[in-house]
Scaffold this active site. Structure first.
Site, mmCIF file in Angstrom:
data_model
loop_
_atom_site.group_PDB
_atom_site.id
_atom_site.type_symbol
_atom_site.label_atom_id
_atom_site.label_comp_id
_atom_site.label_asym_id
_atom_site.label_seq_id
_atom_site.Cartn_x
_atom_site.Cartn_y
_atom_site.Cartn_z
ATOM 1 C CE LYS A 219 -53.386 22.591 2.146
ATOM 2 N NZ LYS A 219 -52.320 22.059 2.976
ATOM 3 C CD GLN B 230 -49.047 23.355 4.113
ATOM 4 O OE1 GLN B 230 -50.252 23.258 4.334
ATOM 5 N NE2 GLN B 230 -48.474 22.751 3.092
ATOM 6 C CG ASP C 12 -53.149 17.605 7.394
ATOM 7 O OD1 ASP C 12 -53.402 17.563 6.184
ATOM 8 O OD2 ASP C 12 -52.416 18.456 7.925
HETATM 9 N N1 GUN Z 1 -47.521 19.711 3.171
HETATM 10 C C1 GUN Z 1 -47.629 19.063 1.985
HETATM 11 N N2 GUN Z 1 -48.798 18.376 1.911
HETATM 12 C C2 GUN Z 1 -49.440 18.596 3.089
HETATM 13 C C3 GUN Z 1 -50.687 18.166 3.613
HETATM 14 O O1 GUN Z 1 -51.464 17.417 2.991
HETATM 15 N N3 GUN Z 1 -50.988 18.606 4.868
HETATM 16 C C4 GUN Z 1 -50.147 19.408 5.583
HETATM 17 N N4 GUN Z 1 -50.519 19.774 6.805
HETATM 18 N N5 GUN Z 1 -48.969 19.825 5.124
HETATM 19 C C5 GUN Z 1 -48.641 19.423 3.876
#
Ligand code: GUN
Length: 295
Positions: free
Chosen positions: A53, A97, A120
């Site tokens: 990311k 995350q 998110d």
């Molecule tokens: N862990 C797995 N997928 C995601 C996501 O789309 N966002 C976040 N914050 N954590 C994740």
């Protein structure tokens, strides 16, 4: 028959090209979109995702703040970060995350993020809008990435039977809502760990979205010939034949390729789309803030 490839990498590249123009327009107004990513603990897979990311931000000219906290961090410390970021004027998106260490209350922390910075799309206000059928807000990235990829491939959903395997807040439930929303118009079944005869339910589907986190669960015999199969799974499975001792596997058995009409690969399918949608949400959040300021 061999399934056509739902190429998330190619679709994400197209999304990035469109975003580059919007980022340039923001820059003309003196705004640099800015995303904060917080990771707690040392789960190797989560670190890989977060690094990816941050790298995508760099490539696109989105500013990123990357905060790594040890696994034994007090929940109050994390909440303090969120509180400060909520008030930081030059910051447009906050991502924490998942999963968080077990001593932390993930829902309480998600609830604290200001909805306008919830890139998110997990805040109850943003998910609530989605339940109301309002699909113009900050949407969860993986489900919206799946929808964008289906649209990009020209796959018609209206009136079709879709089965979503998994009912998570991150993928399954929002994916079901988006598939059923006005404009997409699919007829949706959500299957989960207590569902009986899941094979039969899948075998009647025109579209299967597999998001259960069980390696290669969806078998070729479950899939109607020509169906669209989207594999959201990304599982590490032991494999002694590999130097590193493991390989990546989706939730869909590779033999499905011989039956399905379309299949998303793992990796290179949903993963790049999730990141592209995160970038899009961050840019969107920056644009909305700019537009509010200029009213
Ligand atoms: N862990 C797995 N997928 C995601 C996501 O789309 N966002 C976040 N914050 N954590 C994740």
């Amino acid at each position: 028959m061999s399934a056509q490839r739902l190429d998330g990498k190619a679709c994400a590249a197209e999304v990035e090209r469109a975003l580059a123009k919007r980022i340039a327009a923001l820059s003309d107004d003196g705004i640099v979109p800015h995303l904060a990513v917080i990771i707690v603990g040392d789960d190797p897979a989560s670190h890989v995702y977060v690094n990816s990311k941050v790298r995508t931000c760099e490539r696109l000219g989105i500013r990123s703040t990357h905060i790594e906290l040890p696994a034994d961090t007090d929940e109050a410390v994390l909440k303090d970060h969120v509180e400060k970021m909520n008030h930081q004027d030059d910051l447009h998106g906050i991502l924490i995350q998942s999963p968080l260490p077990s001593h932390m209350d993930e829902e309480a922390i998600t609830d604290m993020i200001h909805p306008s910075k919830d890139v998110d799309g997990f805040h109850p206000q943003n998910l609530g809008r989605l339940v109301q059928g309002r699909v113009d807000g900050l949407l969860p990235c993986t489900p919206s990435g799946v929808m964008r990829m289906l649209d990009w491939a020209g796959i018609e959903l209206a009136g079709k039977r879709a089965v979503v395997l998994g009912r998570s807040r991150i993928v399954g439930m929002p994916a079901a809502l988006l598939l059923a929303a006005r404009g997409a118009d699919a007829t949706v079944t959500v299957a989960h760990s207590k569902t009986e005869s899941v094979e039969t339910i899948c075998s009647e589907a025109d579209i299967i979205v597999a998001a259960v986190g069980r390696p290669e669960m969806v078998q070729a015999s479950w899939v109607k010939p020509g169906a669209v199969v989207v594999d959201v799974g990304i599982n590490r499975v032991d494999d002694a034949s590999r130097e590193r001792g493991w390989r990546l596997a989706g939730d869909v058995d590779p033999a499905v390729e011989d039956v399905a009409g379309w299949l998303s690969p793992v990796p290179g399918g949903v993963g790049p789309m999730t990141i592209a949608m995160l970038m899009e949400n961050t840019v969107r959040s920056a644009e909305l803030r700019r537009d509010l300021g200029s009213e």
